[in-house]
Scaffold this active site. Structure first.
Site, PDB file in Angstrom:
ATOM      1  N   HIS A  59      -3.297  -0.357  13.274  1.00 53.33           N
ATOM      2  CA  HIS A  59      -3.084  -1.270  12.150  1.00 53.33           C
ATOM      3  C   HIS A  59      -4.264  -2.232  12.093  1.00 53.33           C
ATOM      4  O   HIS A  59      -4.886  -2.530  13.121  1.00 53.33           O
ATOM      5  CB  HIS A  59      -1.782  -2.049  12.333  1.00 53.33           C
ATOM      6  CG  HIS A  59      -0.571  -1.285  11.933  1.00 53.33           C
ATOM      7  ND1 HIS A  59       0.602  -1.903  11.579  1.00 53.33           N
ATOM      8  CD2 HIS A  59      -0.340   0.046  11.816  1.00 53.33           C
ATOM      9  CE1 HIS A  59       1.506  -0.993  11.267  1.00 53.33           C
ATOM     10  NE2 HIS A  59       0.956   0.216  11.413  1.00 53.33           N
ATOM     11  N   GLU A  61      -4.479  -5.440  11.745  1.00 53.91           N
ATOM     12  CA  GLU A  61      -4.349  -6.644  12.569  1.00 53.91           C
ATOM     13  C   GLU A  61      -4.615  -6.336  14.041  1.00 53.91           C
ATOM     14  O   GLU A  61      -5.289  -7.103  14.740  1.00 53.91           O
ATOM     15  CB  GLU A  61      -2.946  -7.255  12.406  1.00 53.91           C
ATOM     16  CG  GLU A  61      -2.643  -7.719  11.005  1.00 53.91           C
ATOM     17  CD  GLU A  61      -2.023  -6.646  10.106  1.00 53.91           C
ATOM     18  OE1 GLU A  61      -1.510  -7.001   9.046  1.00 53.91           O
ATOM     19  OE2 GLU A  61      -2.062  -5.435  10.460  1.00 53.91           O
ATOM     20  N   CYS A  89       3.300  -6.634  10.402  1.00 52.53           N
ATOM     21  CA  CYS A  89       4.563  -5.953  10.677  1.00 52.53           C
ATOM     22  C   CYS A  89       5.109  -6.414  12.035  1.00 52.53           C
ATOM     23  O   CYS A  89       4.466  -7.188  12.754  1.00 52.53           O
ATOM     24  CB  CYS A  89       4.371  -4.436  10.638  1.00 52.53           C
ATOM     25  SG  CYS A  89       3.480  -3.785  12.084  1.00 52.53           S
TER      26      CYS A  89
END
Length: 149
Positions: A59, A61, A89
């Site tokens: 992801h 991040e 998330c």
């Protein structure tokens, strides 16, 4: 969510996130981009890359956190700000709390699996003492531009 008066600074870094999200999108990934900023300097960047790597942990991040941790040679990012086109998330939120990032600036809420808007708001949790105080959450920065991705 709080929104201090440094919105032009936030918009500057969010524009870089949008550039990164466009790269992810052009690679056939979800259009998510993220940066980690320390003392006004980007020290980590990430794009969504789970499909290309056949690994859900890629992801944006998490990639930005990995790069920033390598740069600082530390998993303590307590003096850093994370910017991201989408609310982190639940998986990313765990990593954010583990690395003690103190401020999260995002554009779009993701509700069902979001770190602050879902039924599992890890970014708001105060019961895990090791994590300390929840980060400051600033949302809606360049939201319309990010929705257009």
């Amino acid at each position: 969510m709080n929104q201090p008066d440094d919105s032009s600074k936030h918009e500057h870094f969010m524009r870089r996130c949008i550039e990164l999200a466009n790269i992810a999108k052009s690679n056939g990934e979800s259009p998510v981009g993220s940066v980690i900023v320390r003392n006004g300097e980007i020290i980590g960047e990430g794009i969504e890359a789970g499909k290309a790597n056949l690994d859900i942990t890629f992801h944006a991040e998490i990639e930005a956190i990995r790069m920033a941790s390598q740069y600082l040679k530390s998993q303590n990012l307590s003096d850093c700000i994370l910017y991201t086109t989408h609310e982190p998330c639940i998986m990313c939120s765990y990593m954010i709390r583990h690395t003690k990032i103190t401020t999260i600036v995002s554009a779009i809420s993701v509700n069902q699996y979001g770190g602050f808007s879902s039924q599992y708001p890890l970014l708001l949790d105060t019961t895990i003492q090791k994590w300390g105080k929840p980060p400051l959450l600033i949302s809606g920065i360049l939201e319309n531009e990010c929705r257009e991705l």
